[in-house]
Each structure stands twice: as C-alpha cells, then as structure tokens.
Motif scaffolding. Sequence first.
Motif, mmCIF file in Angstrom:
data_model
loop_
_atom_site.group_PDB
_atom_site.id
_atom_site.type_symbol
_atom_site.label_atom_id
_atom_site.label_comp_id
_atom_site.label_asym_id
_atom_site.label_seq_id
_atom_site.Cartn_x
_atom_site.Cartn_y
_atom_site.Cartn_z
ATOM 1 N N UNK A 98 -4.852 6.934 -17.611
ATOM 2 C CA UNK A 98 -5.001 8.388 -17.684
ATOM 3 C C UNK A 98 -6.404 8.828 -18.076
ATOM 4 N N UNK A 99 -7.136 7.952 -18.763
ATOM 5 C CA UNK A 99 -8.488 8.306 -19.216
ATOM 6 C C UNK A 99 -9.560 7.916 -18.205
ATOM 7 N N UNK A 100 -9.170 7.297 -17.094
ATOM 8 C CA UNK A 100 -10.174 6.865 -16.117
ATOM 9 C C UNK A 100 -10.852 8.064 -15.488
ATOM 10 N N UNK A 101 -12.097 7.861 -15.102
ATOM 11 C CA UNK A 101 -12.894 8.951 -14.539
ATOM 12 C C UNK A 101 -13.527 8.535 -13.217
ATOM 13 N N UNK A 102 -13.810 9.526 -12.382
ATOM 14 C CA UNK A 102 -14.434 9.273 -11.094
ATOM 15 C C UNK A 102 -15.954 9.199 -11.228
ATOM 16 N N UNK A 103 -16.641 9.139 -10.107
ATOM 17 C CA UNK A 103 -18.101 8.972 -10.146
ATOM 18 C C UNK A 103 -18.822 10.190 -10.707
ATOM 19 N N UNK A 104 -18.110 11.294 -10.849
ATOM 20 C CA UNK A 104 -18.687 12.488 -11.461
ATOM 21 C C UNK A 104 -18.298 12.614 -12.930
ATOM 22 N N UNK A 105 -17.663 11.579 -13.451
ATOM 23 C CA UNK A 105 -17.256 11.610 -14.852
ATOM 24 C C UNK A 105 -16.037 12.473 -15.112
ATOM 25 N N UNK A 106 -15.281 12.782 -14.068
ATOM 26 C CA UNK A 106 -14.120 13.651 -14.226
ATOM 27 C C UNK A 106 -12.812 12.885 -14.152
ATOM 28 N N UNK A 107 -11.831 13.334 -14.902
ATOM 29 C CA UNK A 107 -10.479 12.781 -14.804
ATOM 30 C C UNK A 107 -9.833 13.249 -13.506
ATOM 31 N N UNK A 108 -8.668 12.709 -13.207
ATOM 32 C CA UNK A 108 -7.940 13.140 -12.009
ATOM 33 C C UNK A 108 -7.574 14.618 -12.077
ATOM 34 N N UNK A 109 -7.411 15.138 -13.283
ATOM 35 C CA UNK A 109 -6.992 16.528 -13.446
ATOM 36 C C UNK A 109 -8.042 17.520 -12.969
ATOM 37 N N UNK A 110 -9.302 17.214 -13.158
ATOM 38 C CA UNK A 110 -10.358 18.175 -12.845
ATOM 39 C C UNK A 110 -10.408 18.483 -11.345
ATOM 40 N N UNK A 111 -10.511 17.489 -10.459
ATOM 41 C CA UNK A 111 -10.487 17.833 -9.034
ATOM 42 C C UNK A 111 -9.135 18.347 -8.560
#
Length: 201
Positions: A98-111
């Motif tokens: 759940x704490x993993x982030x994408x290449x923009x430093x965002x969690x799945x929730x943000x996008x």
Amino acid sequence: MTAASAAASVLDAVVANDSAALERALAAGEPVDERDDRGRTALLVAVWNDNADAAGQLIDAGADVNARDAIMDSPFLVAGAHGRVEILKLILAHGADLASTNRYGGTALIPAAEKGHPEAVQLLIAAGVDVNHVNDLGWTALLEAVILTDGGPTPQQIVRALLDAGADADIPDGNGQTALDHARANGFDAIAAMIEAHRRR
C-alpha cells in the motif's frame, strides 16, 4: 523447455487473451513472473489489458502483485491508477504494498483520484493507502483531484470521499496554494463549498 520459451508461452497467452493456453502454461509450472522486453510481468500486461480472468489465473498461481517494470509501474499501482476495479480487488487481497509509489513518487490513490476512478479511490482508502501522501510534484490526491480535473460530478464524488477519509485540505502545493485556493481559482464552486464545509467541522 527453456526458461525463455516458458516465459514466452505465459506472456503470449496473456497477450492473446487465451485463457486455456495460460492455464496449460501455469499447470506445467512455467515461470509466472517472467518479463517482457519492457520489464513487465504477465500480470502487469494483464492489468494494462484489463484482463481480469488472466489476472486471476496469474494471481492464483502466485504472481507478484508488486513486481515493477522498467518505469517503476507494478500491477497494484496500475490497477489502482487506471481503475481496474475487479483486478484491484484481487490484488488488494494478495499482498499489495500500500505504501509503494510510482515514478512520480505517488501512491496508487493519487492518480486514481486525478483520472476519475471513484470506486478505485474508495477501495484504496478502505485498504489503508495514505490519503495525505505528497508526491514528488508536491501534490496530494486531493490537490490532483482539483488541479487536474474538470471539477464535475466525478471529481466532486472523489473529493468528498477523500475529505471523508481525512484528507487534509490545508496541505499546500509547491507554490503555497491549497486545494481550496485551486478550487476557487478554477471556478469549482461545488468543490470549494465541500472543502469549506469540511474545514468548519
């Protein structure tokens, strides 16, 4: 059979949406997490294709729901960001980070919030993803739901869900502007009213 040919059979079955071929490959014990030339596992390919049946087969066979590709995407992050709800439910039940982030430093929730996927937003909130995580752009899910949308009914639904889940409307972006500031500037009166009401609680 070599590892390379085993990987190709699993990946090709997913690409071809051939459930029977995939079942045969997995039953033969071929590697479930072999990658294509972009670093994507078969499960990540299934997520991108919104192929819930293949995703289920792969997850049942032990596919890594957090395996990253060459651009730091994972099945979990993509399923959340793009509202692949049926697959997301499976992934959340099988060890999503759940704490993993994408290449923009965002969690799945943000996008998920920015791209207008309210059911995915609700699932991620319920799973425990941090609603106030700030990505590398300096934006939270709430900020993205205001800055990068049209302020219509779907963003309003998402903003309400985020606020109800404890989103902090006073977290500013890199320019010191809050979600309320952006809502007012964009003429999103309904969202501004929601945020104002939330702040008065």
